[in-house]
Enzyme design. Sequence first.
Site, PDB file in Angstrom:
ATOM      1  N   GLU A 181       0.797  -1.341   0.050  1.00 57.44           N
ATOM      2  CA  GLU A 181       0.071  -0.080   0.039  1.00 57.44           C
ATOM      3  C   GLU A 181       0.807   1.404   0.110  1.00 57.44           C
ATOM      4  O   GLU A 181       0.783   2.013   0.886  1.00 57.44           O
ATOM      5  CB  GLU A 181      -1.108   0.035   1.312  1.00 57.44           C
ATOM      6  CG  GLU A 181      -2.126  -0.927   1.341  1.00 57.44           C
ATOM      7  CD  GLU A 181      -3.126  -0.738   2.246  1.00 57.44           C
ATOM      8  OE1 GLU A 181      -3.158   0.267   2.846  1.00 57.44           O
ATOM      9  OE2 GLU A 181      -4.051  -1.582   2.130  1.00 57.44           O
ATOM     10  N   GLU A 207      -5.050  -8.564   0.918  1.00 61.77           N
ATOM     11  CA  GLU A 207      -5.360  -8.404   2.217  1.00 61.77           C
ATOM     12  C   GLU A 207      -6.909  -8.204   2.096  1.00 61.77           C
ATOM     13  O   GLU A 207      -7.386  -7.584   1.384  1.00 61.77           O
ATOM     14  CB  GLU A 207      -4.666  -7.055   2.907  1.00 61.77           C
ATOM     15  CG  GLU A 207      -3.598  -7.005   3.672  1.00 61.77           C
ATOM     16  CD  GLU A 207      -3.341  -5.845   4.442  1.00 61.77           C
ATOM     17  OE1 GLU A 207      -4.390  -4.963   4.564  1.00 61.77           O
ATOM     18  OE2 GLU A 207      -2.128  -5.710   4.460  1.00 61.77           O
TER      19      GLU A 207
HETATM   20  C1  NOJ Z   1      -3.760  -2.286   5.536  1.00 58.98           C
HETATM   21  C2  NOJ Z   1      -2.389  -2.395   6.070  1.00 58.98           C
HETATM   22  O1  NOJ Z   1      -1.464  -3.097   5.153  1.00 58.98           O
HETATM   23  C3  NOJ Z   1      -2.294  -3.400   7.002  1.00 58.98           C
HETATM   24  O2  NOJ Z   1      -1.079  -3.174   7.856  1.00 58.98           O
HETATM   25  C4  NOJ Z   1      -3.189  -2.724   8.254  1.00 58.98           C
HETATM   26  O3  NOJ Z   1      -3.270  -3.335   9.577  1.00 58.98           O
HETATM   27  C5  NOJ Z   1      -4.767  -3.307   7.678  1.00 58.98           C
HETATM   28  N1  NOJ Z   1      -4.840  -2.312   6.173  1.00 58.98           N
HETATM   29  C6  NOJ Z   1      -6.186  -2.773   8.516  1.00 58.98           C
HETATM   30  O4  NOJ Z   1      -5.819  -1.378   8.854  1.00 58.98           O
END
Ligand code: NOJ
Length: 450
Positions: A172, A361
């Site tokens: 991200e 994710e």
């Molecule tokens: C995206 C991130 O990559 C991750 O580190 C985070 O914990 C999750 N979103 C949830 O916010």
Amino acid sequence: MFNQLNLKASDFGNDFLWGVVTAAAQNEGAAKIGGRGPSIWDEFARKVGKIKSGHQPTVACDFYHRYKDDLLLVKALGFRVFRFSISWSRILPEGTGKVNPEGILFYHQVIDECLQLGLIPFVTLYHWDLPLALEKQGGWTSTHMLKWFTRYVQVCVKEFGDKVKHWIVLNEPMGFTSLGYMIGKHAPGKIGLSNFLPAVHNAVMAQAEGGRIIRTHVSGAVIGTSFSCSEIIPFTQSEKDRAAAKRIDILLNRLFIEPALGLGYPSDDFLLMDKLYLHNKAWKYKERMHFDFDFIGLQNYFPVVVKYNAMIPIIQATDVSAKRRKQPVTDMGWEINPNSFYNIIEQFAAYKGVKKIIISESGAYFKDKLVAGVINDQQRIDYYQQFLQALLKAQKNKLPVAGYFAWTLMDNFEWSEGYHAKFGLVHVDFTTQLRTVKASGHWFRQFLAQ
Ligand code: NOJ
């Protein structure tokens, strides 16, 4: 909305990759152990008021010492993929310069353990934990960033490339450049366009360069990078709201993927882009923003509804919260909208250069209650079922989805939310480090076994 259908993993086919995710800064702990150098998160968390309740990432889930048991859990839940990230400052405590042999050994052990258990190690090179030593020299805003990143990636792929074939270069980039360098909510806590714009460009360059380095050194590598993404919906169909939505779409969805695909930065009429070009003018090698990724990782948590707002400089838009629109939300306040998950996959699949999409994710924070040793997190199960149903529809409609990774294996350090926001399939008692599989974890086990 989708019904609670009787989903089975086999509906997605045998080659579909099912995984679970962790990240070094959120799980490993052992911040001062094994020769690790400090990261920007260690420093940021020490500042008063930055992390809820003053929580620290120093110990986190102690994955550093408990990885064997945690990987057994991944196996027991039935996942095939274990996605985790490497802590740059565990490999190179100063960010550059001397390699830390203990750090190298640790990741060899994690990887070996995965392989022994029959898990595919899926490695993220950068999940937000920049070595503090590099931040002191400008971090992601520095023109040296590419040089530092190159060295780090070279060390990792030369060490682990024989065993690890699946790589995600950046996690991200929009997340860490905007939260960390524009609004200062995340480490390193910098603000303003003069930090954000160079950070964006350096991240764009790094994601492509990382891909090239892996391609050169790892035979048979499967290379991707991951993007946060959100369907952007104009609040009304007025011209102003639609134009505002278009600007936010550029910012949240297009800014990093388009240069990666060789399309350059979005060149639509948007003041922010003009400023990015201005910042970029002196920078060389723009053709090096492009890399032919084998897959892209998508990470979608919510849609964003946008309306025109003249008061917001440059962007001239604000979001209309899910609460205001009376939509269902997680305890993070994020709208639960599986249709919009489908739509954003469709949007990214429409790019010609996108070969494969892995949902790298997906998950939700709900307030769990531990009652007599049991966590009945039905809301999380419902969430996963709805999102998987949407994903199945995407696959049936021939969108190139090839995998789904749940965020996250276990409750962990959720950045500025500290240990409050729990996304895990496994509950962690942060006093005793006791792990308890939640009902959602059991649900996944059954789902994956079918
Ligand atoms: C995206 C991130 O990559 C991750 O580190 C985070 O914990 C999750 N979103 C949830 O916010």
